[in-house]
Design an enzyme around this catalytic site. Structure first.
Site, PDB file in Angstrom:
ATOM      1  N   GLU A  43       0.848  -1.190   0.000  1.00 48.33           N
ATOM      2  CA  GLU A  43       0.000   0.000   0.000  1.00 48.33           C
ATOM      3  C   GLU A  43       0.887   1.246   0.000  1.00 48.33           C
ATOM      4  O   GLU A  43       1.568   1.529   0.979  1.00 48.33           O
ATOM      5  CB  GLU A  43      -0.906  -0.002   1.234  1.00 48.33           C
ATOM      6  CG  GLU A  43      -1.769   1.238   1.397  1.00 48.33           C
ATOM      7  CD  GLU A  43      -2.486   1.289   2.732  1.00 48.33           C
ATOM      8  OE1 GLU A  43      -2.666   2.396   3.273  1.00 48.33           O
ATOM      9  OE2 GLU A  43      -2.856   0.208   3.253  1.00 48.33           O
ATOM     10  N   LYS A 134     -11.135  -1.436   6.792  1.00 41.88           N
ATOM     11  CA  LYS A 134      -9.890  -1.139   7.503  1.00 41.88           C
ATOM     12  C   LYS A 134     -10.267  -0.661   8.901  1.00 41.88           C
ATOM     13  O   LYS A 134     -10.870   0.399   9.059  1.00 41.88           O
ATOM     14  CB  LYS A 134      -9.115  -0.050   6.757  1.00 41.88           C
ATOM     15  CG  LYS A 134      -7.925   0.514   7.536  1.00 41.88           C
ATOM     16  CD  LYS A 134      -7.268   1.644   6.754  1.00 41.88           C
ATOM     17  CE  LYS A 134      -6.230   2.361   7.582  1.00 41.88           C
ATOM     18  NZ  LYS A 134      -5.527   3.420   6.820  1.00 41.88           N
TER      19      LYS A 134
END
Length: 217
Positions: A43, A134
Site C-alpha cells: 500500500e 480497515k
C-alpha cells in the site's frame, strides 16, 4: 472478476505493507524489501511525494508477478482515487469512509478499504459495497474489538491498521481478521538504510500469520 481476484489476493496474503517514506526512491526500496520477505500486498500512501509515480513504477516492475498487488493508501477523495487507479493501483485505502470515493472505486471495480471505528461506520460502508473494512486506528480498539464486531456482523471482512506488531499479529488473525495492515514497525529500519532488516521483519509477519491460520506447526 478482477475486483474479487484482488480481494482474494489480499486476504490470501494476510499482510498489507503500509509504505510511508521521505522520497520516491525510499518508497520503492522499502516496497521491494517487503516483497523479498514474502509480503506481496503493498500500500503506497499518498503522504509520499509523487505517490502515483511510485505506484506506476512498482506496478510496471512487478507486472510479471501477478501475486504482487500494488495499491494506494491515505486516499481522502475520489480525485486522488482516480489518479491512483490510473497509475495502476489495484486497491484503494482511506483513513475514513468517503461515499464519493466508494462510488468511484465501484465504477472501476477496484476494492475500496475505508477506515472505520464503530459498528455504525462499518454498517454504512457495507451498505455502499465495501468488501474489506480497515479497522482504524487498531491500537485504540485492540484485537478484542474484532471478536465483538464479528458477533453481530459475522459477514464483515476486517483489516486492522495501526497497533499491529509481531507480538499481537497472531491474536488479530485468530480473532477473525481477514488480513492486517502493518506500517511503522515494519518499515522503521529504512531510516538507517537497513532494507535487509525490513525483509527479515516481513518474513516474520508472513510466518506468524500463517501460523495463526493453522498453516504452520
Amino acid at each position: 472478476m478482477k475486483k474479487y481476484k484482488v480481494l482474494s489476493g489480499v486476504m490470501e496474503s494476510g499482510v498489507v505493507a503500509v509504505i510511508r517514506a521521505d522520497s520516491k526512491e525510499e518508497a520503492i526500496a522499502i516496497s521491494e524489501a517487503c516483497v523479498a520477505g514474502g509480503i506481496n500486498v503493498i500500500e503506497i500512501t499518498f503522504t509520499i511525494k509523487d505517490a502515483e509515480v511510485v505506484i506506476k513504477e512498482l506496478a510496471s516492475y512487478f507486472s510479471e508477478r501477478p501475486e504482487v498487488i500494488i495499491g494506494a493508501g491515505t486516499v481522502l477523495d475520489e480525485v486522488t482515487a482516480r489518479i491512483a487507479i490510473m497509475a495502476g493501483a489495484k486497491f484503494v485505502v482511506s483513513p475514513c469512509f468517503d461515499e464519493q470515493t466508494a462510488k468511484l472505486c465501484h465504477l472501476y471495480q477496484v476494492p475500496y478499504m475505508p477506515g472505520c471505528m464503530t459498528i455504525t461506520e462499518i454498517k454504512n460502508a457495507l451498505e455502499h459495497g465495501v468488501d474489506l473494512i480497515k479497522l482504524f486506528p487498531g491500537d485504540t480498539l485492540g484485537p478484542g474489538f474484532v471478536k465483538a464486531v464479528k458477533a453481530p456482523l459475522p459477514q464483515v471482512n476486517i483489516m486492522p491498521t495501526g497497533g499491529v506488531n509481531l507480538n499481537n499479529v497472531e491474536q488479530w488473525i485468530q480473532n477473525g481478521c481477514a488480513a492486517v495492515g502493518v506500517g511503522g514497525n515494519l518499515i522503521a529500519p529504512a531510516k538507517t538504510g537497513d532494507y535487509e532488516k525490513i525483509t527479515e521483519i516481513a518474513s516474520q509477519y508472513v510466518v506468524r500469520v500463517q501460523r495463526a491460520r493453522g498453516g504452520l506447526g
